[in-house]
Scaffold this motif. Sequence first.
Motif, PDB file in Angstrom:
ATOM      1  N   GLU A  13       1.052  -1.210  -0.224  1.00 18.84           N
ATOM      2  CA  GLU A  13      -0.168  -0.018  -0.281  1.00 18.84           C
ATOM      3  C   GLU A  13       1.137   1.337  -0.340  1.00 18.84           C
ATOM      4  O   GLU A  13      -0.019   2.129  -0.834  1.00 18.84           O
ATOM      5  N   LEU A  14       1.885   0.878   1.251  1.00 16.06           N
ATOM      6  CA  LEU A  14       2.823   2.551   0.586  1.00 16.06           C
ATOM      7  C   LEU A  14       3.503   2.687  -1.122  1.00 16.06           C
ATOM      8  O   LEU A  14       3.880   3.309  -1.244  1.00 16.06           O
ATOM      9  N   ALA A  15       3.732   1.313  -1.120  1.00 12.85           N
ATOM     10  CA  ALA A  15       4.127   1.239  -2.216  1.00 12.85           C
ATOM     11  C   ALA A  15       3.139   1.901  -3.803  1.00 12.85           C
ATOM     12  O   ALA A  15       3.497   2.995  -4.739  1.00 12.85           O
ATOM     13  N   HIS A  16       2.271   1.682  -3.371  1.00 15.11           N
ATOM     14  CA  HIS A  16       0.880   1.775  -4.207  1.00 15.11           C
ATOM     15  C   HIS A  16       0.741   3.564  -4.135  1.00 15.11           C
ATOM     16  O   HIS A  16       0.775   4.640  -5.270  1.00 15.11           O
ATOM     17  N   ALA A  17       0.553   4.160  -3.152  1.00  8.74           N
ATOM     18  CA  ALA A  17       0.980   5.518  -2.637  1.00  8.74           C
ATOM     19  C   ALA A  17       1.838   6.612  -3.465  1.00  8.74           C
ATOM     20  O   ALA A  17       1.640   7.514  -4.075  1.00  8.74           O
ATOM     21  N   VAL A  18       3.006   5.885  -3.157  1.00 10.95           N
ATOM     22  CA  VAL A  18       4.240   6.091  -3.960  1.00 10.95           C
ATOM     23  C   VAL A  18       3.671   6.296  -5.645  1.00 10.95           C
ATOM     24  O   VAL A  18       4.225   7.704  -6.033  1.00 10.95           O
ATOM     25  N   SER A  19       3.225   5.438  -6.169  1.00  8.82           N
ATOM     26  CA  SER A  19       2.917   5.591  -7.497  1.00  8.82           C
ATOM     27  C   SER A  19       1.885   6.261  -7.783  1.00  8.82           C
ATOM     28  O   SER A  19       2.502   6.708  -9.055  1.00  8.82           O
ATOM     29  N   LEU A  20       1.212   7.138  -7.478  1.00  8.32           N
ATOM     30  CA  LEU A  20       0.235   8.083  -7.221  1.00  8.32           C
ATOM     31  C   LEU A  20       1.168   9.139  -7.618  1.00  8.32           C
ATOM     32  O   LEU A  20       0.411  10.656  -8.501  1.00  8.32           O
ATOM     33  N   ARG A  21       2.018   9.833  -7.081  1.00 11.52           N
ATOM     34  CA  ARG A  21       2.879  11.082  -7.144  1.00 11.52           C
ATOM     35  C   ARG A  21       2.486  11.231  -8.388  1.00 11.52           C
ATOM     36  O   ARG A  21       2.902  12.734  -8.853  1.00 11.52           O
ATOM     37  N   THR A  22       3.489  10.695  -9.497  1.00  9.36           N
ATOM     38  CA  THR A  22       3.794  11.100 -10.482  1.00  9.36           C
ATOM     39  C   THR A  22       2.511  11.937 -11.617  1.00  9.36           C
ATOM     40  O   THR A  22       2.546  12.440 -12.656  1.00  9.36           O
TER      41      THR A  22
END
Length: 313
Positions: A17-26
């Motif tokens: 879920e943290l990796a997914h949150a990071v992916s939204l940033r771009t």
Amino acid sequence: MTTLGALIVLFHPSKEELAHAVSLRTHCSSMLAIDNSPQPDVEAAAVLGASGVPLLHNGNRNGIAGALNRGLAQLFVAGADAVVLFDQDSSPPPEFFDVMRDTCSTLGAQPFLLGPRIYDDNEKRFLPEIVIDGLLVRRLRLDPGTRAQRCSFLISSGCVVSRRAFETLGNFVESLFIDHVDTEYCFRALLHNVPLYVIPQLVLPHRIGNKRRHRLGPFMLTSENHAPTRRYYTARNAMYIALKYGMRFPVAFSPNLWTLWQALQVLLFEADKIAKLRSILMGVADGLFGQLGPLETARPGLAAWLAHRVGRE
């Protein structure tokens, strides 16, 4: 072009879920993560900090409503024209942000709420999109090729809140804490003539509860298996909404039918029946008398009793 921000609320997030949150940033112009875990999540701070994602610890203060309010206020101050809300397990499709941004630009400066279709991964079906038509309620027939359509209800995950809508409607009701927080906001939008739209071409998978299927004679029925505390909030807030909006929108009474169905689920299929049924009954009573807020302050005796039961298990 619309400056579209993203707000994701975290609660003891997993590595995935943290990796997914990071992916939204771009995909968005600005982003903020709210850590709603009671104590600061060290791993979340490290992972998000290393990726340049701002993180605000809310500590579950006033529940999901408090987290949404603080995040929206901060992103709008930072210059966002609209903000999309996400649960930590929400996985938008690749085209999500481009379509939302284009639709926001089309709608312009008016206040609005905007959301995708929601696909229930547990039930393997779409949640119904409905529209209130006077005293009647009808279900929308959505074609993926059509443009945004007016509707009456959206869930918070995947929902876009425009700056003008937030200015018009104000904060989510923090005394509700969790459950039906988005339902109340939709009724408030209807009351203030703030339009809600669903975009048929966008689909957001979502899991609602820990659902299990059961056979009862010739019928297949579903139980949600929420904890007693969630049963309390759902029952209480459903009654609150009915009393607040029922005279203007009779459909506001319908969540209380769901409360009855939840009680039946508990009786027929679920464990911990006494705790869940007691929580539902006290929730209904507190909704009737407007006793809101976190369980620990609204019903300290019930909160202590439930905590004691958990401690004994």
